[in-house]
Design a protein around this motif. Sequence first.
Motif, PDB file in Angstrom:
ATOM      1  N   THR A 174       0.831  -1.213   0.000  1.00 40.48           N
ATOM      2  CA  THR A 174       0.000   0.000   0.000  1.00 40.48           C
ATOM      3  C   THR A 174       0.860   1.256   0.000  1.00 40.48           C
ATOM      4  O   THR A 174       0.610   2.202  -0.761  1.00 40.48           O
ATOM      5  N   LEU A 175       1.884   1.272   0.847  1.00 41.36           N
ATOM      6  CA  LEU A 175       2.773   2.427   0.903  1.00 41.36           C
ATOM      7  C   LEU A 175       3.561   2.577  -0.390  1.00 41.36           C
ATOM      8  O   LEU A 175       3.741   3.680  -0.905  1.00 41.36           O
ATOM      9  N   ARG A 176       4.034   1.446  -0.915  1.00 36.28           N
ATOM     10  CA  ARG A 176       4.814   1.499  -2.149  1.00 36.28           C
ATOM     11  C   ARG A 176       3.970   2.054  -3.303  1.00 36.28           C
ATOM     12  O   ARG A 176       4.426   2.912  -4.056  1.00 36.28           O
ATOM     13  N   GLU A 177       2.739   1.582  -3.422  1.00 38.91           N
ATOM     14  CA  GLU A 177       1.880   2.045  -4.513  1.00 38.91           C
ATOM     15  C   GLU A 177       1.526   3.518  -4.353  1.00 38.91           C
ATOM     16  O   GLU A 177       1.370   4.238  -5.331  1.00 38.91           O
ATOM     17  N   GLY A 178       1.394   3.957  -3.101  1.00 35.99           N
ATOM     18  CA  GLY A 178       1.120   5.371  -2.873  1.00 35.99           C
ATOM     19  C   GLY A 178       2.258   6.246  -3.375  1.00 35.99           C
ATOM     20  O   GLY A 178       2.031   7.311  -3.963  1.00 35.99           O
ATOM     21  N   LEU A 179       3.490   5.795  -3.170  1.00 36.12           N
ATOM     22  CA  LEU A 179       4.654   6.551  -3.648  1.00 36.12           C
ATOM     23  C   LEU A 179       4.782   6.466  -5.168  1.00 36.12           C
ATOM     24  O   LEU A 179       5.162   7.444  -5.821  1.00 36.12           O
TER      25      LEU A 179
END
Length: 275
Positions: A174-179
């Motif tokens: 989730t964090l990776r896709e947000g970035l």
Amino acid sequence: MTRAQRQPDRGEAQVANKQGGGRGAASAVQSVDRAVSVLEILARHGEAGVTEIADELEVHKSTAFRLLGVLENRGLVAQEKERGKYYLGAGVLRLAGAAAVRLDISQEGVPVCRELADELGETANIAVLDDDAAVNVMQARGTASVTAQNWLGRRTPLHATASGKVLLAHLPPTLREGLLARPLHRFTEHTVTGAAVLRGELETVTGQGYAITQEELEIGLAAVAAPVRSHDGKVIASISVSGPVYRLTPDRLPDLAQRTLAAGVELSRRMGYGS
């Protein structure tokens, strides 16, 4: 029409806005200062009530209560319901833990980073995640990197550096896709700015265990990086070697990658992983 009835002209409005903005900024700074003071009071006393905190801050009880409410919502303070006393919350431990990890890895990384730099003759760095960037917390220079740049303390982009790609690849999805959903700035003609292409590279990073970049942040600069893990296996940092492309040639990079991987394993061991 009287002056009281007249609408302020543009110049007057700008002055008023600036004055209001100044007051607002000063008020915000004061609130932050008071909130930090509340944490210091609780750290000093262990626990305290609203009245005690208000007295120490020399503010009205309603102001102290509002400050405590904000801190409680953030998990930085908690309240003993029966007695109404406040104490430091688990959120403080989370922040302290993050700071401790950074301090620990800076200290434990010194001999590992220096040995890697001495062995390869290039610049070695340790970087940790800092919001949407990688920040270098340790650096050592090898014999061949006398004129190398000073990367210590610098925030570098995740998508254009070997250290950043290691950190990005091991983030929760989730964090990776947000970035990845954010615009990816182009630094050179070799910078990867497409999210789909970058996803493929990150899969390669997790698969082979290291990342390589060539002239993606700066023309003439190449780097290789490997992950550093904490006691629970979580990737908390990356260790890298960087230098000019004429020394970090394609035929040399695989050997550099293996040596950097070994340094990452050693630093991970020092951080409690696998021990």
